[in-house]
Design an enzyme around this catalytic site. Sequence first.
Site, mmCIF file in Angstrom:
data_model
loop_
_atom_site.group_PDB
_atom_site.id
_atom_site.type_symbol
_atom_site.label_atom_id
_atom_site.label_comp_id
_atom_site.label_asym_id
_atom_site.label_seq_id
_atom_site.Cartn_x
_atom_site.Cartn_y
_atom_site.Cartn_z
ATOM 1 N N LYS A 194 -4.453 7.632 -5.831
ATOM 2 C CA LYS A 194 -4.454 6.167 -5.949
ATOM 3 C C LYS A 194 -4.825 5.570 -4.606
ATOM 4 O O LYS A 194 -4.107 5.734 -3.626
ATOM 5 C CB LYS A 194 -3.047 5.676 -6.321
ATOM 6 C CG LYS A 194 -3.013 4.186 -6.589
ATOM 7 C CD LYS A 194 -1.609 3.648 -6.660
ATOM 8 C CE LYS A 194 -1.114 3.092 -5.356
ATOM 9 N NZ LYS A 194 -1.911 1.996 -4.803
ATOM 10 N N GLU A 270 3.596 10.721 5.630
ATOM 11 C CA GLU A 270 3.093 10.319 6.946
ATOM 12 C C GLU A 270 3.385 8.824 7.059
ATOM 13 O O GLU A 270 2.756 8.017 6.372
ATOM 14 C CB GLU A 270 1.603 10.649 7.015
ATOM 15 C CG GLU A 270 1.119 10.812 8.425
ATOM 16 C CD GLU A 270 0.513 9.544 8.934
ATOM 17 O OE1 GLU A 270 1.282 8.752 9.538
ATOM 18 O OE2 GLU A 270 -0.674 9.322 8.725
ATOM 19 N N CYS A 304 -0.767 4.048 12.485
ATOM 20 C CA CYS A 304 0.613 4.522 12.590
ATOM 21 C C CYS A 304 0.879 5.083 13.981
ATOM 22 O O CYS A 304 2.005 5.102 14.429
ATOM 23 C CB CYS A 304 0.884 5.548 11.513
ATOM 24 S SG CYS A 304 -0.295 6.867 11.541
ATOM 25 N N GLU A 403 8.109 -1.381 13.798
ATOM 26 C CA GLU A 403 6.659 -1.219 13.711
ATOM 27 C C GLU A 403 6.037 -2.556 13.303
ATOM 28 O O GLU A 403 6.405 -3.135 12.284
ATOM 29 C CB GLU A 403 6.313 -0.155 12.663
ATOM 30 C CG GLU A 403 4.819 0.073 12.556
ATOM 31 C CD GLU A 403 4.452 1.213 11.607
ATOM 32 O OE1 GLU A 403 4.860 1.182 10.435
ATOM 33 O OE2 GLU A 403 3.755 2.134 12.051
HETATM 34 N N1 LIG Z 1 1.577 5.176 8.241
HETATM 35 C C1 LIG Z 1 0.538 4.409 7.987
HETATM 36 O O1 LIG Z 1 -0.598 4.755 8.266
HETATM 37 C C2 LIG Z 1 0.773 3.126 7.262
HETATM 38 C C3 LIG Z 1 1.917 2.393 7.484
HETATM 39 N N2 LIG Z 1 2.101 1.218 6.850
HETATM 40 C C4 LIG Z 1 3.305 0.440 7.200
HETATM 41 O O2 LIG Z 1 3.815 -0.188 6.048
HETATM 42 C C5 LIG Z 1 3.908 -1.588 6.259
HETATM 43 C C6 LIG Z 1 3.754 -2.303 4.956
HETATM 44 O O3 LIG Z 1 2.462 -2.095 4.401
HETATM 45 P P1 LIG Z 1 2.325 -1.903 2.828
HETATM 46 O O4 LIG Z 1 0.955 -2.199 2.405
HETATM 47 O O5 LIG Z 1 3.419 -2.684 2.163
HETATM 48 O O6 LIG Z 1 2.590 -0.337 2.717
HETATM 49 P P2 LIG Z 1 2.941 0.515 1.450
HETATM 50 O O7 LIG Z 1 3.718 1.677 1.900
HETATM 51 O O8 LIG Z 1 3.552 -0.381 0.396
HETATM 52 O O9 LIG Z 1 1.495 0.942 0.882
HETATM 53 C C7 LIG Z 1 0.898 2.203 1.053
HETATM 54 C C8 LIG Z 1 0.515 2.769 -0.298
HETATM 55 O O10 LIG Z 1 1.705 2.994 -1.044
HETATM 56 C C9 LIG Z 1 1.578 2.421 -2.364
HETATM 57 N N3 LIG Z 1 2.917 2.065 -2.860
HETATM 58 C C10 LIG Z 1 3.592 0.895 -2.695
HETATM 59 N N4 LIG Z 1 4.781 0.944 -3.338
HETATM 60 C C11 LIG Z 1 4.877 2.167 -3.905
HETATM 61 C C12 LIG Z 1 5.857 2.825 -4.708
HETATM 62 N N5 LIG Z 1 7.016 2.218 -5.047
HETATM 63 N N6 LIG Z 1 5.619 4.088 -5.124
HETATM 64 C C13 LIG Z 1 4.480 4.727 -4.782
HETATM 65 N N7 LIG Z 1 3.496 4.145 -4.055
HETATM 66 C C14 LIG Z 1 3.685 2.889 -3.608
HETATM 67 C C15 LIG Z 1 0.640 1.259 -2.128
HETATM 68 O O11 LIG Z 1 0.064 0.834 -3.349
HETATM 69 C C16 LIG Z 1 -0.366 1.853 -1.160
HETATM 70 O O12 LIG Z 1 -1.305 2.630 -1.855
HETATM 71 C C17 LIG Z 1 2.855 -1.886 7.313
HETATM 72 O O13 LIG Z 1 3.121 -3.075 7.986
HETATM 73 C C18 LIG Z 1 3.003 -0.677 8.183
HETATM 74 O O14 LIG Z 1 4.106 -0.850 9.028
HETATM 75 C C19 LIG Z 1 1.199 0.740 5.933
HETATM 76 C C20 LIG Z 1 0.050 1.422 5.660
HETATM 77 C C21 LIG Z 1 -0.266 2.666 6.355
HETATM 78 N N1 BAL Z 2 -2.060 7.137 9.324
HETATM 79 C C1 BAL Z 2 -2.762 8.044 10.152
HETATM 80 C C2 BAL Z 2 -3.733 7.452 11.080
HETATM 81 C C3 BAL Z 2 -3.200 6.276 11.779
HETATM 82 O O1 BAL Z 2 -2.723 5.335 11.131
HETATM 83 O O2 BAL Z 2 -3.261 6.255 12.985
#
Ligand SMILES: NC(=O)C1=CN([C@@H]2O[C@H](COP(=O)(O)OP(=O)(O)OC[C@H]3O[C@@H](n4cnc5c(N)ncnc54)[C@H](O)[C@@H]3O)[C@@H](O)[C@H]2O)C=CC1
Ligand code: BAL
Length: 503
Positions: A194, A270, A304, A403
């Site tokens: 997804k 991650e 991240c 974050e």
């Molecule tokens: N580690 C990373 O690379 C990332 C970290 N984040 C963090 O998360 C914060 C919030 O961003 P969001 O867009 O709300 O992140 P999110 O964690 O909600 O979204 C990431 C993915 O998870 C999916 N998702 C959302 N709820 C879910 C559930 N209950 N079960 C399974 N999948 C689900 C979303 O549709 C999307 O594909 C950001 O401000 C940042 O701090 C967000 C995106 C990437």
């Molecule tokens: N989530 C892995 C790459 C990055 O956000 O830096």
Amino acid sequence: MPSHCVVDIDTAPFKGSIKLNTGLFIDGQWVDPVDSKEMIDVINPSTGKTISQVSLGSSKDVNIAVKAAKMAYKTSWGLKCPGATRGRLLTRLADLIERDIDEFAALEALNAGKPFHIAKAQDMAGVIQWIRYFGGWADKIQGNTIETSEQKLAYTRHEPYGVVGQIIPWNFPMLMLAWKVGPALATGNCIVFKPSEMTPLSALKFADLVNEAGFPPGVVNLVNGYGTTVGQAISEHMDIAKVAFTGSTLVGRKILEASARTNLKVVTLELGGKSPTIIFDDCNLEQTVKWASLAMYSNMGQACVAGSRIFVQEGIYPQFMEKFTAIVRDLGRATGDPFSSTTRHGPQVSKVQFDRIMGYIESGKESGATVHLGGARHGTEGFFIQPTIFTDCTPDMKIVKEEIFGPVAAILKFKTEEEVIEAANATVYGLSSCIFSENISRALRVAHAIESGSAFVNSAQTVESSVPFGGFKQSGIGREHGEYALATYTQVKGVHVNLGMMI
Ligand SMILES: NC(=O)C1=CN([C@@H]2O[C@H](COP(=O)(O)OP(=O)(O)OC[C@H]3O[C@@H](n4cnc5c(N)ncnc54)[C@H](O)[C@@H]3O)[C@@H](O)[C@H]2O)C=CC1
Ligand code: BAL
């Protein structure tokens, strides 16, 4: 015929019409969701306007995709398909992505707000590298023979899980997909993935190339939709044996809970970070300020690994601040249209993220930190935020603890090595760290003392397809990249063969 759209882009680096199927890609075909005609708007973050719409799947579509993946696993993939064939297909897929690299970069610029030239040279170059790298592993998945006795042959097999789920974020829509798809396919798993509902466009194009490369139907399936429906259905599915997720810590917890409630599927996560950049008096200042800026502001701070807590030793603090401020001010001047060749800083991905980051900036001001640079929106349209530097920060402030996932740095002064190690480790996160010192013994001592899954010495964010990546503490579970990623997509079987034991 399932829905499609044509995205017209007329810019200096890319001119053309990109035709995309906007349905779900299941069993090698584009289909509409089974019982919903609902579509989701896909937004251009530079303008806030709608680019197109894509279909919204549901748990029923996930069920159909999992059935297709199971069938493909039994009949044409997994243990039925030689590793060399899997590797050849992955390599062909990488070649096709390379052929269409400009289209992909244009979609990432349009939908995720990445500067086109960066999306091409970094994100998409990385995608191609990762898929080729894992293509190379596909015929090298090996177990061991284990010495026991003359009368026994014991050996291990590294077998795929079968069907794996992958939930992709919006900050690197294609790169995070490649990090997950590469090792999953190399090891013989079938996939139901997804994309983020905010940035699905490049994944739609990717699915077309999966077919063109010649992967058997059902090996790769894409179900668009929201996290709370499609994401949750993947996390709870009884026939999905493993889920890989990149995103927020909040959702990471939900996925673990879903696994515990259902089939105890293996979960790799991650998640977030609040990574320290540690700058000692004896660093190479000219280089350090550039790396520290890249660590913090690349991808508009939506990484991240962002080095968002910058610890500067007191002896070099004034010189560091002068040079760092100049570099970040320049970056601010290079903010704007992702398709301009001079842009290095684009918009945040969405209104929600924009508001969240502006909320953190307000919180920094209210808690007594000083806005040294930036601290406001850029322009009047879209979701642009000025690269921002806060000084006079203290460890209790939200902008230091949480974050932000935006272009907001918190600068903290320190005196001693011991003090900075303790302060850098005072976080629930442990994803990455950067250490700058020309004293290599000290740099390595600190790199080893910091509780993080990656440590960059005199550099930042130079991740490699061959070097493990993942989090300590609440930054995640499991590792991506390299041989370690193969381990997270295989389960080990010990086989015992009787060569003469009698009972
Ligand atoms: N580690 C990373 O690379 C990332 C970290 N984040 C963090 O998360 C914060 C919030 O961003 P969001 O867009 O709300 O992140 P999110 O964690 O909600 O979204 C990431 C993915 O998870 C999916 N998702 C959302 N709820 C879910 C559930 N209950 N079960 C399974 N999948 C689900 C979303 O549709 C999307 O594909 C950001 O401000 C940042 O701090 C967000 C995106 C990437
Ligand atoms: N989530 C892995 C790459 C990055 O956000 O830096």
